[in-house]
Enzyme design. Structure first.
Site, mmCIF file in Angstrom:
data_model
loop_
_atom_site.group_PDB
_atom_site.id
_atom_site.type_symbol
_atom_site.label_atom_id
_atom_site.label_comp_id
_atom_site.label_asym_id
_atom_site.label_seq_id
_atom_site.Cartn_x
_atom_site.Cartn_y
_atom_site.Cartn_z
ATOM 1 N N GLU A 48 37.097 31.108 48.716
ATOM 2 C CA GLU A 48 35.836 30.987 48.941
ATOM 3 C C GLU A 48 35.521 31.983 50.111
ATOM 4 O OE1 GLU A 48 35.303 26.110 47.690
ATOM 5 O OE2 GLU A 48 36.061 26.921 49.500
ATOM 6 N N ARG A 227 32.065 37.817 30.914
ATOM 7 C CA ARG A 227 30.876 37.049 31.195
ATOM 8 C C ARG A 227 30.984 36.683 32.586
ATOM 9 N NH1 ARG A 227 29.849 34.692 26.271
ATOM 10 N NH2 ARG A 227 27.795 34.162 27.205
#
Ligand SMILES: *Cc1c(COP(=O)(O)O)cnc(C)c1O
Length: 408
Positions: A48, A227
């Site tokens: 993160e 993707r």
């Protein structure tokens, strides 16, 4: 332990791709290297934050891989800043909206039923529920964007943001003109090039970055990566975009997909990829011309990019009928509305055809000639099972000669 059930399904999916002709305009076959990176150990890592600004330890390699992806994308699309973390094209757009809009702010975008995307303000999508979207379409006669009309609408709507880019539009988009329209009404411009970013990288379509405040694109369509998506912007919006992606709408990035994206950006900067993009466009042109010469109408009369939509209503067929018929002989397409379609989205008057995937398999103009004739014959003889069987074996004759990366 080997999971036989899943292994079998993966095998059958690969076989399906090998034996079918995939003409879905939004699909493509990434390289083996890209697929390998996507299945790598990077899928484990929590990171993160952004390079050098993480909330977890052990991010040294994560920092390097994300920085590599960012730098390659910056060079490929010639822009100041890139966020490579969005999990999908819809989330990339969501982050841009979160960065610059308040709820109920006015936005002007392309109508879904004339080529736009769900995330451009559809009522069933978060975008249409939170923001006040207004729409432009294409001209009834030319079936192309009428920029004077967009300008008129921009003046009357006075949007905070204009969105250009589409999922089913076969003509060059004039980003310079969109930019002028946006500036004239004090709006920001988001160019969503999800479908055409590979053609931009391959120099077959003008680049929107010099003209846009924000550019979003998926990485899995013509760009031939894994993707996911990226957001490009100028230095000025760097912070607000990064904050909007994380912590705004996402948690940890998918570093395995970012590793795959880094490889795809490198591949897309090669001379080979320019050749590929040229072939994608040339294949779409030839395929549309063959289909037109067999008596069909193509929306806007042809294509400048990787896709086009056949209007099958003039012969009395529907899009869903034709898609089902083509599926029977191993040709995979999707039904698609045509501009001002009289039929509902579940039926439609058209089918959308795209060449990125078949071109990745190495097919060229000769194959497109054959495929165009097979498609046309199949539509005309949709009730003749014997004829369809013979067309199916002609499809098989073509696919036998062409593999794709990742199929062993
Ligand atoms: C495909 C597409 C998207 C979104 O892609 P997802 O990854 O499926 O969310 C966004 N905008 C346009 C114009 C698209 O064609």
């Amino acid at each position: 332990m080997i999971d036989k059930e899943v292994e079998k399904l993966i095998h059958l999916e690969a076989l399906r791709h090998k034996e079918d002709l995939n003409l879905i305009a939004s699909e493509n076959y990434p390289s083996k290297e890209v697929l390998k990176a996507c299945g790598s150990i990077f899928s484990t890592k929590y990171a993160e934050g952004y390079p050098k600004k993480r909330y977890y330890e052990g991010c040294e390699m994560a920092d390097e891989i994300e920085t590599l992806a960012i730098n390659r994308a910056k060079e490929l699309f010639n822009c100041d800043h890139v966020n490579v973390q969005p999990h999908s094209g819809t989330q990339a757009n969501m982050a841009v909206y979160l960065a610059v809009l308040n709820s109920n702010d006015s936005v002007l975008s392309m109508r879904l039923d004339q080529g736009g995307h769900l995330s451009h303000g559809s009522k069933v999508n978060f975008s249409g529920k939170i923001y006040n979207f207004n729409f432009y379409g294409v001209d009834r006669e030319t079936e192309m964007i009428d920029y004077d009309e967009v300008e008129k609408q921009a003046k009357s709507v006075n949007p905070k943001l204009i969105v250009c880019g589409a999922s089913a539009y076969s003509r060059i988009i004039d980003f310079n003109r969109f930019s002028k329209i946006a500036k004239s009404v004090g709006a920001l411009l988001l160019s969503d090039v999800a479908h055409i970013s590979g053609l931009i990288a391959g120099k077959m379509h003008p680049n929107p970055t010099p003209f846009s405040d924000f550019v979003t694109t998926t990485t899995h369509k013509t760009l031939r990566g894994p993707r996911g998506a990226i957001i490009m912007c100028s230095e000025k919006f760097k912070q607000s975009i990064d904050k909007a992606v994380f912590p705004g709408i996402q948690g940890g990035p998918f570093l395995n997909m970012i590793a795959g994206r880094a490889i795809a950006f490198k591949e897309a900067s090669s001379i080979n990829f320019q050749k590929y993009s040229k072939n994608v466009v040339s294949n779409a042109k030839v395929l549309s011309e063959v289909i037109i010469s067999n008596g069909f109408r193509v929306v806007s009369g042809g294509t400048d990019n990787h896709q086009f939509t056949i209007d099958v209503s003039t012969q009395g067929y529907t899009g869903s009928e034709v898609a089902t018929t083509l599926k029977k002989i191993g040709i995979i397409v999707n039904k698609n509305g045509i501009p001002y379609d009289k039929l509902p989205p579940k039926i439609t008057s058209g089918v959308r055809i795209g060449t990125p995937a078949l071109t990745s398999r190495g097919m060229l103009n000769d194959e497109m000639q054959l495929i165009g004739n097979i498609i046309s014959e199949a539509i005309y003889s949709r009730d003749d099972n014997k004829k369809l069987d013979s067309l199916k074996s002609r499809v098989k004759d073509i696919t036998e000669g062409f593999s794709f990366p990742g199929y062993d």
